[in-house]
Scaffold this motif. Structure first.
Motif, PDB file in Angstrom:
ATOM      1  N   LEU A 179      -5.365   6.129  -2.054  1.00 62.47           N
ATOM      2  CA  LEU A 179      -4.492   5.027  -1.668  1.00 62.47           C
ATOM      3  C   LEU A 179      -4.317   4.076  -2.847  1.00 62.47           C
ATOM      4  O   LEU A 179      -5.239   3.884  -3.645  1.00 62.47           O
ATOM      5  CB  LEU A 179      -5.082   4.260  -0.490  1.00 62.47           C
ATOM      6  N   GLU A 181       0.833  -1.202   0.000  1.00 63.46           N
ATOM      7  CA  GLU A 181       0.000   0.000   0.000  1.00 63.46           C
ATOM      8  C   GLU A 181       0.870   1.254   0.000  1.00 63.46           C
ATOM      9  O   GLU A 181       1.997   1.243   0.512  1.00 63.46           O
ATOM     10  CB  GLU A 181      -0.920   0.046   1.233  1.00 63.46           C
ATOM     11  N   SER A 182       0.308   2.320  -0.531  1.00 68.11           N
ATOM     12  CA  SER A 182       0.958   3.622  -0.496  1.00 68.11           C
ATOM     13  C   SER A 182      -0.114   4.698  -0.611  1.00 68.11           C
ATOM     14  O   SER A 182      -1.268   4.404  -0.934  1.00 68.11           O
ATOM     15  CB  SER A 182       1.984   3.757  -1.618  1.00 68.11           C
ATOM     16  N   CYS A 242      -2.702   0.100  -3.942  1.00 67.80           N
ATOM     17  CA  CYS A 242      -2.269  -1.215  -3.477  1.00 67.80           C
ATOM     18  C   CYS A 242      -1.712  -1.962  -4.684  1.00 67.80           C
ATOM     19  O   CYS A 242      -2.472  -2.409  -5.552  1.00 67.80           O
ATOM     20  CB  CYS A 242      -3.431  -1.968  -2.868  1.00 67.80           C
ATOM     21  N   GLY A 266      -0.921   7.049   1.878  1.00 65.97           N
ATOM     22  CA  GLY A 266      -1.427   7.606   3.125  1.00 65.97           C
ATOM     23  C   GLY A 266      -0.706   8.885   3.502  1.00 65.97           C
ATOM     24  O   GLY A 266       0.263   9.292   2.858  1.00 65.97           O
ATOM     25  N   GLN A 286       1.162  -4.203   4.293  1.00 61.46           N
ATOM     26  CA  GLN A 286       1.719  -3.749   5.567  1.00 61.46           C
ATOM     27  C   GLN A 286       0.909  -2.605   6.175  1.00 61.46           C
ATOM     28  O   GLN A 286       1.077  -2.269   7.338  1.00 61.46           O
ATOM     29  CB  GLN A 286       3.184  -3.311   5.372  1.00 61.46           C
ATOM     30  N   THR A 296      -1.075   1.432   5.441  1.00 53.98           N
ATOM     31  CA  THR A 296      -0.642   2.813   5.258  1.00 53.98           C
ATOM     32  C   THR A 296      -1.479   3.701   6.179  1.00 53.98           C
ATOM     33  O   THR A 296      -2.707   3.556   6.252  1.00 53.98           O
ATOM     34  CB  THR A 296      -0.755   3.260   3.784  1.00 53.98           C
ATOM     35  N   GLN A 297      -0.820   4.581   6.902  1.00 54.90           N
ATOM     36  CA  GLN A 297      -1.487   5.413   7.899  1.00 54.90           C
ATOM     37  C   GLN A 297      -2.176   6.603   7.234  1.00 54.90           C
ATOM     38  O   GLN A 297      -1.563   7.326   6.443  1.00 54.90           O
ATOM     39  CB  GLN A 297      -0.478   5.929   8.925  1.00 54.90           C
ATOM     40  N   VAL A 356      -5.163   3.011  10.153  1.00 51.77           N
ATOM     41  CA  VAL A 356      -4.252   2.343   9.227  1.00 51.77           C
ATOM     42  C   VAL A 356      -5.111   1.586   8.222  1.00 51.77           C
ATOM     43  O   VAL A 356      -6.015   0.838   8.609  1.00 51.77           O
ATOM     44  CB  VAL A 356      -3.297   1.381   9.950  1.00 51.77           C
ATOM     45  N   TYR A 357      -4.849   1.810   6.955  1.00 52.96           N
ATOM     46  CA  TYR A 357      -5.627   1.200   5.877  1.00 52.96           C
ATOM     47  C   TYR A 357      -4.832   0.041   5.270  1.00 52.96           C
ATOM     48  O   TYR A 357      -3.648   0.190   4.952  1.00 52.96           O
ATOM     49  CB  TYR A 357      -5.966   2.235   4.821  1.00 52.96           C
ATOM     50  N   TYR A 358      -5.532  -1.088   5.118  1.00 49.73           N
ATOM     51  CA  TYR A 358      -4.901  -2.308   4.621  1.00 49.73           C
ATOM     52  C   TYR A 358      -5.598  -2.800   3.363  1.00 49.73           C
ATOM     53  O   TYR A 358      -6.831  -2.801   3.263  1.00 49.73           O
ATOM     54  CB  TYR A 358      -4.988  -3.418   5.665  1.00 49.73           C
ATOM     55  N   ARG A 403      -9.690  -1.050   7.310  1.00 46.94           N
ATOM     56  CA  ARG A 403      -8.994  -0.065   8.133  1.00 46.94           C
ATOM     57  C   ARG A 403      -9.099  -0.461   9.597  1.00 46.94           C
ATOM     58  O   ARG A 403     -10.027  -1.157   9.994  1.00 46.94           O
ATOM     59  CB  ARG A 403      -9.540   1.338   7.909  1.00 46.94           C
TER      60      ARG A 403
END
Length: 115
Positions: A20, A6-7, A22, A9, A107, A109-110, A92-94, A38
């Motif tokens: 976001l 993920e990226s 993924c 955030g 992992q 992203t906040q 935190v988003y997953y 999340r």
């Protein structure tokens, strides 16, 4: 090897937007339902949105109308466009992909929404 990264955030003011991403590797997302979850501090992880391989989408009631899940199969990437963010969206988003019988997670992203 299956991997989700993920990226996107960060810190955003209330009312702002973030997108976001993924990026998946080791499998082809076009064949699978992909999800965004999340987890806020002290709370359980919750499903935010999902996108089926057939193109159907589903959103939690707390984000419906503000968030949009999409995918680019050519880039093997899933997105979550988040608009009208408020402090309750801080978490935190997953990214998740279920390749039965296994669940794969990134992992995280906040995302912090604060003035």
């Amino acid at each position: 090897q299956v991997q989700l990264v993920e990226s996107g955030g960060g810190l955003v003011q209330p009312g702002g937007s973030l997108r976001l991403s993924c990026a998946a590797s080791g499998f082809t997302i076009s064949s699978y339902t992909m999800k965004w979850y999340r987890q806020a501090p002290g709370k359980e992880r919750e499903l935010v949105a999902l996108h089926t391989s057939g193109g159907s989408t589903h959103y939690s009631s707390s984000v419906k109308g503000r968030f949009t899940i999409s995918r680019d199969n050519g880039k093997n990437t899933v997105y979550l466009q988040m608009n009208s963010l408020n402090p309750e969206d801080t978490a935190v988003y997953y990214c998740n992909g279920r390749l039965s019988p296994y669940d794969y997670w990134g992992q995280g992203t906040q995302v912090t929404v604060s003035s």
